[in-house]
Write a protein that holds these residues in place. Structure first.
Motif, PDB file in Angstrom:
ATOM      1  N   GLU A   1      -6.246  78.102  -1.856  1.00 51.99           N
ATOM      2  CA  GLU A   1      -5.755  76.758  -1.515  1.00 51.99           C
ATOM      3  C   GLU A   1      -4.662  76.828  -0.445  1.00 51.99           C
ATOM      4  O   GLU A   1      -4.643  76.016   0.476  1.00 51.99           O
ATOM      5  CB  GLU A   1      -5.231  76.063  -2.769  1.00 51.99           C
ATOM      6  CG  GLU A   1      -4.857  74.613  -2.526  1.00 51.99           C
ATOM      7  CD  GLU A   1      -4.522  73.876  -3.810  1.00 51.99           C
ATOM      8  OE1 GLU A   1      -4.287  72.660  -3.719  1.00 51.99           O
ATOM      9  OE2 GLU A   1      -4.504  74.498  -4.904  1.00 51.99           O
TER      10      GLU A   1
ATOM     11  N   VAL B   1      -6.308  77.582   2.987  1.00 48.03           N
ATOM     12  CA  VAL B   1      -7.030  76.398   3.469  1.00 48.03           C
ATOM     13  C   VAL B   1      -6.017  75.354   3.966  1.00 48.03           C
ATOM     14  O   VAL B   1      -6.201  74.762   5.029  1.00 48.03           O
ATOM     15  CB  VAL B   1      -7.941  75.820   2.368  1.00 48.03           C
ATOM     16  CG1 VAL B   1      -8.491  74.453   2.753  1.00 48.03           C
ATOM     17  CG2 VAL B   1      -9.090  76.781   2.071  1.00 48.03           C
TER      18      VAL B   1
ATOM     19  N   VAL C   1      -7.966  69.876   6.699  1.00 51.52           N
ATOM     20  CA  VAL C   1      -8.628  69.234   5.568  1.00 51.52           C
ATOM     21  C   VAL C   1      -7.661  68.299   4.862  1.00 51.52           C
ATOM     22  O   VAL C   1      -6.445  68.501   4.904  1.00 51.52           O
ATOM     23  CB  VAL C   1      -9.187  70.255   4.543  1.00 51.52           C
ATOM     24  CG1 VAL C   1     -10.210  71.167   5.183  1.00 51.52           C
ATOM     25  CG2 VAL C   1      -8.086  71.058   3.922  1.00 51.52           C
TER      26      VAL C   1
ATOM     27  N   LEU D   1      -7.807  68.534  -3.145  1.00 52.78           N
ATOM     28  CA  LEU D   1      -8.342  69.796  -2.642  1.00 52.78           C
ATOM     29  C   LEU D   1      -8.655  70.777  -3.774  1.00 52.78           C
ATOM     30  O   LEU D   1      -9.726  71.382  -3.797  1.00 52.78           O
ATOM     31  CB  LEU D   1      -7.383  70.438  -1.628  1.00 52.78           C
ATOM     32  CG  LEU D   1      -7.823  71.788  -1.062  1.00 52.78           C
ATOM     33  CD1 LEU D   1      -9.168  71.686  -0.360  1.00 52.78           C
ATOM     34  CD2 LEU D   1      -6.753  72.327  -0.108  1.00 52.78           C
TER      35      LEU D   1
ATOM     36  N   ILE E   1     -12.205  72.553  -4.457  1.00 48.10           N
ATOM     37  CA  ILE E   1     -12.345  74.014  -4.492  1.00 48.10           C
ATOM     38  C   ILE E   1     -13.056  74.433  -5.772  1.00 48.10           C
ATOM     39  O   ILE E   1     -13.962  75.270  -5.749  1.00 48.10           O
ATOM     40  CB  ILE E   1     -10.961  74.692  -4.367  1.00 48.10           C
ATOM     41  CG1 ILE E   1     -10.401  74.505  -2.947  1.00 48.10           C
ATOM     42  CG2 ILE E   1     -11.033  76.174  -4.746  1.00 48.10           C
ATOM     43  CD1 ILE E   1      -8.947  74.920  -2.788  1.00 48.10           C
TER      44      ILE E   1
ATOM     45  N   TRP F   1     -14.053  75.435   4.702  1.00 50.03           N
ATOM     46  CA  TRP F   1     -12.747  76.056   4.465  1.00 50.03           C
ATOM     47  C   TRP F   1     -12.707  77.472   5.015  1.00 50.03           C
ATOM     48  O   TRP F   1     -12.095  78.363   4.444  1.00 50.03           O
ATOM     49  CB  TRP F   1     -12.394  76.025   2.986  1.00 50.03           C
ATOM     50  CG  TRP F   1     -12.395  74.660   2.387  1.00 50.03           C
ATOM     51  CD1 TRP F   1     -11.918  73.503   2.934  1.00 50.03           C
ATOM     52  CD2 TRP F   1     -12.914  74.301   1.110  1.00 50.03           C
ATOM     53  NE1 TRP F   1     -12.109  72.459   2.078  1.00 50.03           N
ATOM     54  CE2 TRP F   1     -12.721  72.920   0.947  1.00 50.03           C
ATOM     55  CE3 TRP F   1     -13.519  75.022   0.086  1.00 50.03           C
ATOM     56  CZ2 TRP F   1     -13.097  72.229  -0.187  1.00 50.03           C
ATOM     57  CZ3 TRP F   1     -13.907  74.340  -1.053  1.00 50.03           C
ATOM     58  CH2 TRP F   1     -13.695  72.963  -1.177  1.00 50.03           C
TER      59      TRP F   1
ATOM     60  N   TYR G   1     -11.249  80.117   7.144  1.00 54.58           N
ATOM     61  CA  TYR G   1      -9.929  80.267   7.742  1.00 54.58           C
ATOM     62  C   TYR G   1      -9.535  81.736   7.775  1.00 54.58           C
ATOM     63  O   TYR G   1      -9.652  82.444   6.771  1.00 54.58           O
ATOM     64  CB  TYR G   1      -8.888  79.474   6.946  1.00 54.58           C
ATOM     65  CG  TYR G   1      -7.499  79.556   7.538  1.00 54.58           C
ATOM     66  CD1 TYR G   1      -7.174  78.846   8.681  1.00 54.58           C
ATOM     67  CD2 TYR G   1      -6.531  80.352   6.960  1.00 54.58           C
ATOM     68  CE1 TYR G   1      -5.902  78.921   9.239  1.00 54.58           C
ATOM     69  CE2 TYR G   1      -5.260  80.440   7.501  1.00 54.58           C
ATOM     70  CZ  TYR G   1      -4.955  79.718   8.645  1.00 54.58           C
ATOM     71  OH  TYR G   1      -3.703  79.806   9.189  1.00 54.58           O
TER      72      TYR G   1
END
Length: 158
Positions: A20, A23, A29, A34, A38, A87, A89
């Motif tokens: 988290e 992201v 986002v 979130l 996820i 997501w 990254y």
């Protein structure tokens, strides 16, 4: 380097927090809800090299969101795509070292040939390049993001 792909329910709270945080660091986002999104993912992907340097997910997008993405981009046949890549990254300190490619290879292995779609910023040349290298095709037209002043492009792989 360690590659991990597992269901969210099999992740530790530390792994979920790390996912988290990375992201969120990406800044692209909506943070509202979130953690719940996820936890609905099919698989979470982690690339570790001493610490977690990259993350990504094979998402189970809700129907309304998926319909909206395909409508905004004027792309057909959204029903062909069960999963969404998202997501993705790579931490800023780890960029340019091939972790994005490792992430995409891990995703490809995890998908095992299942159809999926993904979106990326129109100005994100490295991600667009990776999508093309891994067999994704651009669908429809770019559309304005709801999370910032930029346009998104839809890609898909069957």
């Amino acid at each position: 380097m360690e590659k991990i792909a597992k269901a969210p329910k099999d992740c530790s709270s530390t792994e979920l927090n790390t996912f988290e945080r990375l992201v969120s660091d990406g800044g692209e986002v909506s943070l509202a809800g979130l953690r719940q999104r996820i936890q609905r993912a099919e698989k979470l992907l982690f690339i570790n090299n001493g610490e977690c340097v990259a993350v990504g997910a094979i998402k189970n997008p809700n129907a309304g969101y998926k319909i909206g993405v395909f409508e905004k981009s004027n792309a057909p046949e959204q029903s062909k795509y069960q999963y969404e890549l998202g997501w993705l990254y790579v931490s800023s300190a780890a960029r340019g070292k091939g972790y994005g490619r490792v992430l995409m290879e891990t995703i490809k292995e995890s998908l095992a040939g299942k159809a999926c779609f993904a979106t990326t910023r129109e100005d994100n040349a490295p991600m667009r390049y990776l999508f093309s290298q891994f067999g994704f095709s651009k669908l429809g037209q770019p559309y304005k993001s709801e999370n910032g002043d930029y346009s998104l492009v839809l890609y898909a792989k069957t």
